[in-house]
Write a protein that holds these residues in place. Structure first.
Motif, PDB file in Angstrom:
ATOM      1  N   ARG A   1       0.862  -1.198   0.000  1.00 53.99           N
ATOM      2  CA  ARG A   1       0.000   0.000   0.000  1.00 53.99           C
ATOM      3  C   ARG A   1       0.891   1.239   0.000  1.00 53.99           C
ATOM      4  NH1 ARG A   1      -4.980   0.033  -1.515  1.00 53.99           N
ATOM      5  NH2 ARG A   1      -5.990   1.957  -0.933  1.00 53.99           N
ATOM      6  N   VAL A   2       0.736   2.069  -0.999  1.00 50.36           N
ATOM      7  CA  VAL A   2       1.589   3.264  -1.109  1.00 50.36           C
ATOM      8  C   VAL A   2       0.730   4.512  -1.262  1.00 50.36           C
ATOM      9  CG1 VAL A   2       3.565   2.062  -2.132  1.00 50.36           C
ATOM     10  CG2 VAL A   2       1.783   2.994  -3.634  1.00 50.36           C
ATOM     11  N   LYS A   3       1.368   5.655  -1.033  1.00 49.16           N
ATOM     12  CA  LYS A   3       0.652   6.916  -1.233  1.00 49.16           C
ATOM     13  C   LYS A   3       0.548   7.199  -2.722  1.00 49.16           C
ATOM     14  CE  LYS A   3       2.182   8.893   3.030  1.00 49.16           C
ATOM     15  NZ  LYS A   3       2.730  10.021   3.741  1.00 49.16           N
ATOM     16  N   ARG A   4      -0.568   7.750  -3.117  1.00 53.05           N
ATOM     17  CA  ARG A   4      -0.679   8.167  -4.510  1.00 53.05           C
ATOM     18  C   ARG A   4       0.388   9.230  -4.782  1.00 53.05           C
ATOM     19  NH1 ARG A   4      -2.966  12.207  -7.141  1.00 53.05           N
ATOM     20  NH2 ARG A   4      -4.493  12.995  -5.631  1.00 53.05           N
ATOM     21  N   ARG A   5       0.995   9.149  -5.975  1.00 50.38           N
ATOM     22  CA  ARG A   5       1.972  10.176  -6.331  1.00 50.38           C
ATOM     23  C   ARG A   5       1.261  11.508  -6.521  1.00 50.38           C
ATOM     24  NH1 ARG A   5       4.296   6.201 -10.320  1.00 50.38           N
ATOM     25  NH2 ARG A   5       6.399   5.802  -9.581  1.00 50.38           N
ATOM     26  N   PRO A   6       1.850  12.601  -6.041  1.00 52.47           N
ATOM     27  CA  PRO A   6       1.205  13.886  -6.343  1.00 52.47           C
ATOM     28  C   PRO A   6       1.317  14.191  -7.832  1.00 52.47           C
ATOM     29  CG  PRO A   6       3.333  14.248  -5.300  1.00 52.47           C
ATOM     30  CD  PRO A   6       3.102  12.764  -5.288  1.00 52.47           C
ATOM     31  N   ARG A   7       0.298  14.842  -8.363  1.00 53.29           N
ATOM     32  CA  ARG A   7       0.325  15.233  -9.791  1.00 53.29           C
ATOM     33  C   ARG A   7       0.680  16.712  -9.875  1.00 53.29           C
ATOM     34  NH1 ARG A   7      -5.008  12.604  -9.890  1.00 53.29           N
ATOM     35  NH2 ARG A   7      -4.548  10.402 -10.159  1.00 53.29           N
ATOM     36  N   ILE A   8       1.701  16.984 -10.658  1.00 49.41           N
ATOM     37  CA  ILE A   8       2.157  18.357 -10.807  1.00 49.41           C
ATOM     38  C   ILE A   8       1.765  18.833 -12.206  1.00 49.41           C
ATOM     39  CG2 ILE A   8       4.174  19.901 -10.563  1.00 49.41           C
ATOM     40  CD1 ILE A   8       3.996  17.946  -8.200  1.00 49.41           C
ATOM     41  N   ALA A   9       1.102  19.953 -12.288  1.00 47.72           N
ATOM     42  CA  ALA A   9       0.819  20.564 -13.601  1.00 47.72           C
ATOM     43  C   ALA A   9       1.747  21.753 -13.762  1.00 47.72           C
ATOM     44  CB  ALA A   9      -0.632  20.997 -13.680  1.00 47.72           C
ATOM     45  N   VAL A  10       2.361  21.844 -14.932  1.00 44.78           N
ATOM     46  CA  VAL A  10       3.331  22.905 -15.190  1.00 44.78           C
ATOM     47  C   VAL A  10       2.799  23.780 -16.331  1.00 44.78           C
ATOM     48  CG1 VAL A  10       5.748  23.404 -15.725  1.00 44.78           C
ATOM     49  CG2 VAL A  10       5.156  21.248 -14.584  1.00 44.78           C
ATOM     50  N   ILE A  11       2.676  25.075 -16.071  1.00 44.14           N
ATOM     51  CA  ILE A  11       2.172  25.997 -17.096  1.00 44.14           C
ATOM     52  C   ILE A  11       3.282  26.981 -17.463  1.00 44.14           C
ATOM     53  CG2 ILE A  11       0.434  27.737 -17.665  1.00 44.14           C
ATOM     54  CD1 ILE A  11      -1.388  26.577 -15.534  1.00 44.14           C
ATOM     55  N   PRO A  12       3.859  26.863 -18.667  1.00 48.30           N
ATOM     56  CA  PRO A  12       4.849  27.862 -19.097  1.00 48.30           C
ATOM     57  C   PRO A  12       4.144  29.075 -19.712  1.00 48.30           C
ATOM     58  CG  PRO A  12       4.881  25.901 -20.529  1.00 48.30           C
ATOM     59  CD  PRO A  12       3.665  25.787 -19.662  1.00 48.30           C
ATOM     60  N   VAL A  13       4.517  30.259 -19.237  1.00 50.26           N
ATOM     61  CA  VAL A  13       3.862  31.495 -19.691  1.00 50.26           C
ATOM     62  C   VAL A  13       4.861  32.379 -20.420  1.00 50.26           C
ATOM     63  CG1 VAL A  13       2.740  33.626 -18.909  1.00 50.26           C
ATOM     64  CG2 VAL A  13       2.240  31.461 -17.744  1.00 50.26           C
ATOM     65  N   GLY A  14       4.469  32.919 -21.557  1.00 53.96           N
ATOM     66  CA  GLY A  14       5.329  33.908 -22.226  1.00 53.96           C
ATOM     67  C   GLY A  14       5.032  34.008 -23.708  1.00 53.96           C
ATOM     68  N   ASP A  15       4.750  35.250 -24.185  1.00 52.63           N
ATOM     69  CA  ASP A  15       4.533  35.481 -25.620  1.00 52.63           C
ATOM     70  C   ASP A  15       5.769  35.114 -26.428  1.00 52.63           C
ATOM     71  OD1 ASP A  15       2.053  36.476 -25.198  1.00 52.63           O
ATOM     72  OD2 ASP A  15       2.652  38.596 -25.215  1.00 52.63           O
ATOM     73  N   ASP A  16       6.946  35.260 -25.767  1.00 54.30           N
ATOM     74  CA  ASP A  16       8.209  35.073 -26.488  1.00 54.30           C
ATOM     75  C   ASP A  16       8.657  33.616 -26.503  1.00 54.30           C
ATOM     76  OD1 ASP A  16       8.505  35.106 -23.754  1.00 54.30           O
ATOM     77  OD2 ASP A  16      10.493  36.025 -23.787  1.00 54.30           O
ATOM     78  N   LEU A  17       7.846  32.715 -25.960  1.00 57.68           N
ATOM     79  CA  LEU A  17       8.274  31.310 -25.895  1.00 57.68           C
ATOM     80  C   LEU A  17       7.827  30.531 -27.117  1.00 57.68           C
ATOM     81  CD1 LEU A  17       7.584  30.368 -22.170  1.00 57.68           C
ATOM     82  CD2 LEU A  17       9.735  31.115 -23.228  1.00 57.68           C
TER      83      LEU A  17
END
Ligand SMILES: Nc1nc2c(c(=O)[nH]1)N[C@H]1C(S)=C(S)[C@@H](COP(=O)(O)OP(=O)(O)OC[C@H]3O[C@@H](n4cnc5c(N)ncnc54)[C@H](O)[C@@H]3O)O[C@H]1N2
Ligand code: MOO
Length: 451
Positions: free
Chosen positions: A187-203
């Protein structure tokens, strides 16, 4: 706390009453890394982390959700630990006292190592201490010690014995002991889910060619990879333009899919006047715990917040700043979820090859990336030449160091503990390759040294 910073526009009061709201009237002290983490994590409760059962073969690096106990005794019965014959020590003693060293067939049992010893016997006479006769009897040359070479039932592991606690990161050894003691899943802990949002007009997205003034988003893969290293799941959203409504929309879209949200870029102090809208968007949607920390490069723009009770980490876009903020603030929030250390870098002592610029010190931290060279006296460290650039930071650095406390430590010849980015054997192999290809260790030059 040290120094002060004016937080950007959102006027709400005439005179500052030091409420929790951020506004132009407010002069807030800049927290240290520890204070910033306390302010952020104190407001985030992960008490009901879900758990799941996984096969042992899939459980490496997962974190146990509950203590685990042995299912049975090991060994399950008394066993021979040497090749020999199982005997009753008291009977052998009587035999020796009478001068007759011969054991009748029912007074012993042939027992190779590992075999079960019948209950009426308590000791093993080693093969060298006896001989088996053709008529089925055995002759003892030497009296065995009581319990000689007997591994008692449950002596290795007793049924019900606790094998590990909750909140342990599962290593190969954990998996082996669980399997040995009768478990096939854990029995293990659920892995946390990370959402990554990159912001930038220049990207530009990976695979595209950036026009002048543009760069390819690389912070998001760094954040994601660090999250994976820590034992989390992570996904990167599509690029979001420098627009408050678009950032808010992206946060609203990603938040239900994740446990921890990371927004990269748009956290600059220029706010909307310079195309930085992340702070305002997060402020509208949630609560800001901290905006600015005594850590460089990048800390003055760090954003620690929560939206709908979920942690939001806002990190500055310039890669040399993004990596430091990621390393200082992403692992702690994942560890807050998992309940155990998940990101540890080996440290070694190094001698400074040069005076460091006067940055950091006191309670403030400046964390430059370092090159390491092995000398006759151990490691020698110097700041990477292109500290404000990306290549040295990502590739040519072997370590980093927290420049903090007494600045006198950071003069040429001073000894400091540096945090390795690779293992020592990898560092040695890299320097060997560089020596072979250049005839000498690579140094390079750049005008923005020490930025
Ligand atoms: N007037 C001031 N301007 C700035 C200050 C200041 O104190 N006063 N601080 C500067 C510092 S220091 C930093 S750090 C940045 C932080 O600003 P942002 O997080 O808003 O950065 P962006 O404007 O979004 O991007 C800047 C630059 O970074 C690169 N970038 C951004 N995102 C990524 C990514 N995902 N992958 C790779 N590179 C990325 C890109 O070249 C952007 O142009 O504020 C300064 N300004
Ligand atoms: O935060 Mo900025 O990248 O320090 O220079």
């Amino acid at each position: 706390m040290q120094g002060s910073v004016v937080v950007p526009p959102k006027p709400c009061v005439d005179a500052c009453k030091d409420c929790s709201y951020q506004c132009t009237q407010k002069i807030v002290p800049v927290p240290t890394v520890g204070e910033a983490l306390d302010m952020w994590l104190d407001g985030i409760c992960f008490s009901n982390v879900e758990t799941e059962t996984v096969e042992l073969s899939d459980a490496l690096n997962r974190v146990s959700a509950a203590p685990v106990y042995a299912k049975f005794d090991i060994p399950a019965a008394n066993c021979a630990m040497h090749d020999g014959i199982a005997v009753c020590r008291a009977h052998c003693e009587d035999k020796f006292a009478s001068g007759n060293h011969t054991l009748l067939p029912d007074a012993f049992r042939h027992c190779p190592m590992g075999s079960v010893i019948p209950e009426q016997f308590d000791s093993i006479a080693h093969a060298e201490q006896c001989c088996l006769n053709d008529d089925g009897t055995a002759t003892l040359f030497q009296l065995p010690v009581l319990y000689q070479s007997v591994q008692l039932k449950g002596a290795s592991i007793a049924g019900g014995e606790k094998l590990m606690e909750a909140d342990e990161k599962l290593s190969p050894s954990h998996l082996a002991i669980l399997q040995y003691t009768g478990h096939t899943a854990v029995r293990v802990k659920r892995r946390p889910r990370i959402a990554v949002i990159p912001v930038g007009d220049d990207l530009k997205a990976p695979g595209e060619v950036p026009a002048p003034g543009q760069s390819i988003d690389c912070d998001s893969i760094y954040v994601r990879a660090t999250a994976l290293q820590c034992g989390a799941e992570a996904m990167v959203s599509r690029l979001v333009p420098d627009d408050g409504a678009a950032i808010a929309e992206a946060i609203r879209r990603e938040l239900p899919t994740c446990d921890i949200l990371v927004v990269i870029g748009g956290v600059g102090k220029g706010e909307h006047r310079y195309g930085d809208h992340t702070v305002a968007a997060v402020r509208e949607m949630g609560r800001i715990s901290c905006y600015g920390v005594l850590l460089g490069p990048g800390g003055k723009n760090l954003l620690l917040a929560s939206v709908e009770g979920k942690p939001v980490l806002g990190i500055p876009g310039p890669p040399h700043a993004a990596i430091i903020m990621t390393e200082y603030f992403l692992p702690p929030i994942i560890e807050h979820w998992l309940g155990c250390p998940c990101y540890e870098r080996q440290t070694v002592e190094a001698t400074l090859a040069e005076d460091f610029p006067t940055r950091g010190g006191g309670k403030s931290i400046w964390e430059p990336r370092l090159r390491l060279e092995m000398t006759g006296q151990g490691y020698s460290a110097r700041i990477v030449e292109r500290m404000g650039d990306t290549v040295d930071n990502f590739i040519n650095a072997a370590a980093s160091v927290a420049v903090t406390g007494d600045p006198a430590q950071f003069k040429a010849g001073g000894k400091v503990r540096v945090k390795l980015l690779y293992g020592e054997r990898t560092i040695a192999a890299k320097s060997l390759r560089q020596l072979k290809s250049h005839g000498t260790a690579e140094t390079g030059t750049s005008p923005n040294k020490g930025e």
